[in-house]
Design an enzyme around this catalytic site. Structure first.
Site, PDB file in Angstrom:
ATOM      1  N   ARG A   7      -2.838  -6.412  12.762  1.00 30.89           N
ATOM      2  CA  ARG A   7      -2.746  -5.409  11.710  1.00 30.89           C
ATOM      3  C   ARG A   7      -3.896  -5.535  10.709  1.00 30.89           C
ATOM      4  O   ARG A   7      -4.466  -4.553  10.281  1.00 30.89           O
ATOM      5  CB  ARG A   7      -1.396  -5.577  11.005  1.00 30.89           C
ATOM      6  CG  ARG A   7      -1.162  -4.703   9.800  1.00 30.89           C
ATOM      7  CD  ARG A   7       0.285  -4.921   9.346  1.00 30.89           C
ATOM      8  NE  ARG A   7       0.560  -4.391   8.028  1.00 30.89           N
ATOM      9  CZ  ARG A   7       1.659  -4.702   7.329  1.00 30.89           C
ATOM     10  NH1 ARG A   7       2.547  -5.545   7.843  1.00 30.89           N
ATOM     11  NH2 ARG A   7       1.866  -4.189   6.147  1.00 30.89           N
ATOM     12  N   GLU A  53       9.232  -3.247  -6.505  1.00 29.48           N
ATOM     13  CA  GLU A  53      10.442  -3.145  -5.680  1.00 29.48           C
ATOM     14  C   GLU A  53      10.613  -4.424  -4.870  1.00 29.48           C
ATOM     15  O   GLU A  53       9.658  -4.927  -4.297  1.00 29.48           O
ATOM     16  CB  GLU A  53      10.269  -1.927  -4.755  1.00 29.48           C
ATOM     17  CG  GLU A  53      11.405  -1.642  -3.819  1.00 29.48           C
ATOM     18  CD  GLU A  53      11.130  -0.401  -2.941  1.00 29.48           C
ATOM     19  OE1 GLU A  53      10.374   0.507  -3.370  1.00 29.48           O
ATOM     20  OE2 GLU A  53      11.664  -0.355  -1.824  1.00 29.48           O
ATOM     21  N   GLU A  91      16.535  -5.310   3.666  1.00 29.83           N
ATOM     22  CA  GLU A  91      17.039  -4.232   4.509  1.00 29.83           C
ATOM     23  C   GLU A  91      17.588  -4.824   5.793  1.00 29.83           C
ATOM     24  O   GLU A  91      16.890  -5.580   6.469  1.00 29.83           O
ATOM     25  CB  GLU A  91      15.916  -3.242   4.844  1.00 29.83           C
ATOM     26  CG  GLU A  91      15.314  -2.626   3.594  1.00 29.83           C
ATOM     27  CD  GLU A  91      14.330  -1.492   3.898  1.00 29.83           C
ATOM     28  OE1 GLU A  91      14.195  -0.603   3.057  1.00 29.83           O
ATOM     29  OE2 GLU A  91      13.710  -1.516   4.980  1.00 29.83           O
ATOM     30  N   ARG A 117       4.161  -6.295   2.269  1.00 30.90           N
ATOM     31  CA  ARG A 117       4.338  -7.758   2.344  1.00 30.90           C
ATOM     32  C   ARG A 117       5.625  -8.078   3.106  1.00 30.90           C
ATOM     33  O   ARG A 117       6.514  -8.791   2.615  1.00 30.90           O
ATOM     34  CB  ARG A 117       4.386  -8.342   0.936  1.00 30.90           C
ATOM     35  CG  ARG A 117       3.096  -8.115   0.167  1.00 30.90           C
ATOM     36  CD  ARG A 117       2.978  -9.137  -0.940  1.00 30.90           C
ATOM     37  NE  ARG A 117       2.469  -8.557  -2.169  1.00 30.90           N
ATOM     38  CZ  ARG A 117       2.409  -9.223  -3.318  1.00 30.90           C
ATOM     39  NH1 ARG A 117       2.861 -10.452  -3.393  1.00 30.90           N
ATOM     40  NH2 ARG A 117       1.914  -8.642  -4.393  1.00 30.90           N
ATOM     41  N   GLU A 118       5.704  -7.527   4.316  1.00 24.65           N
ATOM     42  CA  GLU A 118       6.940  -7.636   5.090  1.00 24.65           C
ATOM     43  C   GLU A 118       7.098  -9.000   5.767  1.00 24.65           C
ATOM     44  O   GLU A 118       6.162  -9.526   6.350  1.00 24.65           O
ATOM     45  CB  GLU A 118       6.978  -6.570   6.197  1.00 24.65           C
ATOM     46  CG  GLU A 118       6.878  -5.128   5.713  1.00 24.65           C
ATOM     47  CD  GLU A 118       5.439  -4.618   5.630  1.00 24.65           C
ATOM     48  OE1 GLU A 118       4.502  -5.431   5.793  1.00 24.65           O
ATOM     49  OE2 GLU A 118       5.266  -3.407   5.396  1.00 24.65           O
ATOM     50  N   ASP A 178      12.913  -5.774  -1.736  1.00 28.76           N
ATOM     51  CA  ASP A 178      13.752  -5.167  -0.689  1.00 28.76           C
ATOM     52  C   ASP A 178      14.409  -6.165   0.234  1.00 28.76           C
ATOM     53  O   ASP A 178      13.727  -7.044   0.775  1.00 28.76           O
ATOM     54  CB  ASP A 178      12.873  -4.319   0.251  1.00 28.76           C
ATOM     55  CG  ASP A 178      12.451  -3.015  -0.359  1.00 28.76           C
ATOM     56  OD1 ASP A 178      13.214  -2.469  -1.158  1.00 28.76           O
ATOM     57  OD2 ASP A 178      11.348  -2.551  -0.023  1.00 28.76           O
ATOM     58  N   ASP A 205      14.284   6.575  13.352  1.00 24.96           N
ATOM     59  CA  ASP A 205      12.884   6.852  13.699  1.00 24.96           C
ATOM     60  C   ASP A 205      12.051   5.560  13.741  1.00 24.96           C
ATOM     61  O   ASP A 205      10.978   5.537  14.309  1.00 24.96           O
ATOM     62  CB  ASP A 205      12.275   7.875  12.725  1.00 24.96           C
ATOM     63  CG  ASP A 205      12.456   7.486  11.268  1.00 24.96           C
ATOM     64  OD1 ASP A 205      13.424   6.732  10.958  1.00 24.96           O
ATOM     65  OD2 ASP A 205      11.646   7.918  10.434  1.00 24.96           O
ATOM     66  N   TRP A 206      12.552   4.447  13.149  1.00 31.06           N
ATOM     67  CA  TRP A 206      11.771   3.211  13.192  1.00 31.06           C
ATOM     68  C   TRP A 206      12.584   1.927  13.291  1.00 31.06           C
ATOM     69  O   TRP A 206      12.072   0.909  13.753  1.00 31.06           O
ATOM     70  CB  TRP A 206      10.853   3.096  11.969  1.00 31.06           C
ATOM     71  CG  TRP A 206      11.584   2.914  10.657  1.00 31.06           C
ATOM     72  CD1 TRP A 206      12.116   3.909   9.886  1.00 31.06           C
ATOM     73  CD2 TRP A 206      11.906   1.688   9.991  1.00 31.06           C
ATOM     74  NE1 TRP A 206      12.739   3.374   8.789  1.00 31.06           N
ATOM     75  CE2 TRP A 206      12.620   2.012   8.821  1.00 31.06           C
ATOM     76  CE3 TRP A 206      11.652   0.344  10.277  1.00 31.06           C
ATOM     77  CZ2 TRP A 206      13.100   1.046   7.935  1.00 31.06           C
ATOM     78  CZ3 TRP A 206      12.132  -0.627   9.378  1.00 31.06           C
ATOM     79  CH2 TRP A 206      12.845  -0.269   8.218  1.00 31.06           C
ATOM     80  N   HIS A 260      15.026  -7.496   7.084  1.00 33.61           N
ATOM     81  CA  HIS A 260      13.660  -7.108   6.755  1.00 33.61           C
ATOM     82  C   HIS A 260      13.495  -7.260   5.240  1.00 33.61           C
ATOM     83  O   HIS A 260      14.295  -6.732   4.476  1.00 33.61           O
ATOM     84  CB  HIS A 260      13.484  -5.645   7.189  1.00 33.61           C
ATOM     85  CG  HIS A 260      12.185  -5.010   6.818  1.00 33.61           C
ATOM     86  ND1 HIS A 260      11.118  -4.967   7.680  1.00 33.61           N
ATOM     87  CD2 HIS A 260      11.791  -4.373   5.692  1.00 33.61           C
ATOM     88  CE1 HIS A 260      10.109  -4.333   7.097  1.00 33.61           C
ATOM     89  NE2 HIS A 260      10.484  -3.963   5.888  1.00 33.61           N
ATOM     90  N   THR A 261      12.467  -8.016   4.811  1.00 33.61           N
ATOM     91  CA  THR A 261      12.244  -8.183   3.373  1.00 33.61           C
ATOM     92  C   THR A 261      10.841  -7.698   3.018  1.00 33.61           C
ATOM     93  O   THR A 261       9.929  -7.772   3.840  1.00 33.61           O
ATOM     94  CB  THR A 261      12.371  -9.670   2.948  1.00 33.61           C
ATOM     95  OG1 THR A 261      11.352 -10.437   3.611  1.00 33.61           O
ATOM     96  CG2 THR A 261      13.729 -10.231   3.313  1.00 33.61           C
ATOM     97  N   ASN A 262      10.707  -7.193   1.801  1.00 35.39           N
ATOM     98  CA  ASN A 262       9.392  -6.686   1.390  1.00 35.39           C
ATOM     99  C   ASN A 262       9.299  -6.696  -0.129  1.00 35.39           C
ATOM    100  O   ASN A 262      10.314  -6.777  -0.830  1.00 35.39           O
ATOM    101  CB  ASN A 262       9.187  -5.265   1.922  1.00 35.39           C
ATOM    102  CG  ASN A 262       7.724  -4.837   1.936  1.00 35.39           C
ATOM    103  OD1 ASN A 262       6.820  -5.608   1.630  1.00 35.39           O
ATOM    104  ND2 ASN A 262       7.488  -3.579   2.299  1.00 35.39           N
TER     105      ASN A 262
END
Ligand SMILES: *[C@@H]1O[C@H](CO)[C@@H](O)[C@H](O)[C@H]1NC(C)=O
Length: 286
Positions: A274, A105, A109, A133-134, A107, A198-199, A122-124
């Protein structure tokens, strides 16, 4: 006889009429299917075919491409939800259709924000089911004021994400170092809008203001070029200014550098909180 000729002429006329119409509208409905929700296809004020996707408390909306691609280039012009878009997420992404635990995928966003505050892009990437891998970016323009072009280039060498032809992210193929990379499953393209309060906005602290609904994003001018691996297509080579399968040239490297310095706001590769001492392998390569 006479009647047949009239018929023939009439149907030829109809044929050319249909041809003319489909040439004008070839950009959207030939390539995309509306999936669900409150979506409309219409001509905007500049006469271009546009898809609007709307979100309200009860409905999310989405479209998908009719084709799947195993390598290629996708360009779409998008105008994001204006005003108070906090809690909403507008997406452009590509995803495989096989087993979820091995899915790939790519992404993009767009996380909405309260009025006057900037969006976050936001890419992943997920490869063989593994994501995380954000990278996130600010944009250097107001993405709600006008259409801007968002591009995904996916080839054997790397995945490139561009905004208005400025390269913002490169994800290299590091399969030879054991880092998963999408390289054998075709992907389909999707656009959507949904609620993620929610996020999405400040980690979920800002909620969607449903009194502002419906929230509407606009997509137009979908362009897709399939570049299958075994086929050398001149179109593929040309459309990337001859860098489809090449190393980045100096201009592109500078763009990446500039975006990293000025617009990148999150990078998983520098998130030591993280990952503690064990950053993902690709972060320590190159
Ligand atoms: C919203 O705007 C604030 C203030 O500029 C910023 O810190 C935050 O990252 C933005 N949030 C999103 C989701 O874009």
């Amino acid at each position: 006889m006479g009647q047949t000729r009239v018929h023939l002429l009439a149907s030829l006329g109809a044929f050319y009429l249909i041809l003319a119409i489909s040439m004008v509208t070839a950009d959207l409905t030939n390539d995309l299917d509306i999936l669900w929700g409150n979506s409309k296809v219409f001509y905007d004020s500049s006469g271009k075919r546009t898809i609007s996707l709307s979100l309200d408390r009860w409905t999310t909306s989405a479209f998908q491409s009719k084709s799947t691609y195993l390598y290629g280039r996708i360009d779409v012009d998008i105008k994001l939800v204006a005003g108070n878009s906090a809690g909403t997420v507008t997406t452009l992404y590509m995803i495989t259709e096989g087993l979820w635990q091995f899915h790939d995928e790519i992404d993009l966003e767009f996380l909405g924000n309260i009025t006057g505050e900037p969006y976050t892009l936001h890419t992943n990437l997920y490869a063989r089911g593994k994501g995380g891998r954000e990278k996130q970016y600010k944009l250097w323009f107001d993405p709600t004021a006008d259409f801007h072009t968002y591009t995904i280039i996916w080839n054997q060498r790397s995945i490139l994400i561009l905004v208005d032809d400025k390269l913002i992210r490169q994800i290299k193929n590091n399969l030879m170092y054991g880092v998963p990379y999408p390289n054998y499953q075709p992907m389909r393209v999707y656009g959507s809008i949904w609620n993620a309060d929610d996020w999405a906005t400040m980690g979920g602290r800002v909620k969607t203001d449903w009194s502002q609904a419906p929230f509407t994003a606009y997509f137009q001018n979908y362009r897709a070029i399939a570049c299958p691996p075994q086929q050398s297509s001149p179109l593929c080579a040309q459309s990337f200014g001859n860098w489809f399968n090449q190393e980045l040239d100096e201009t592109r490297k500078q763009q990446l550098q500039e975006v990293d310095t000025n617009y990148k706001i999150y990078d998983y590769c520098t998130d030591t909180k993280r990952f503690k001492d064990s950053l993902p392998k690709e972060c320590t390569l190159n």
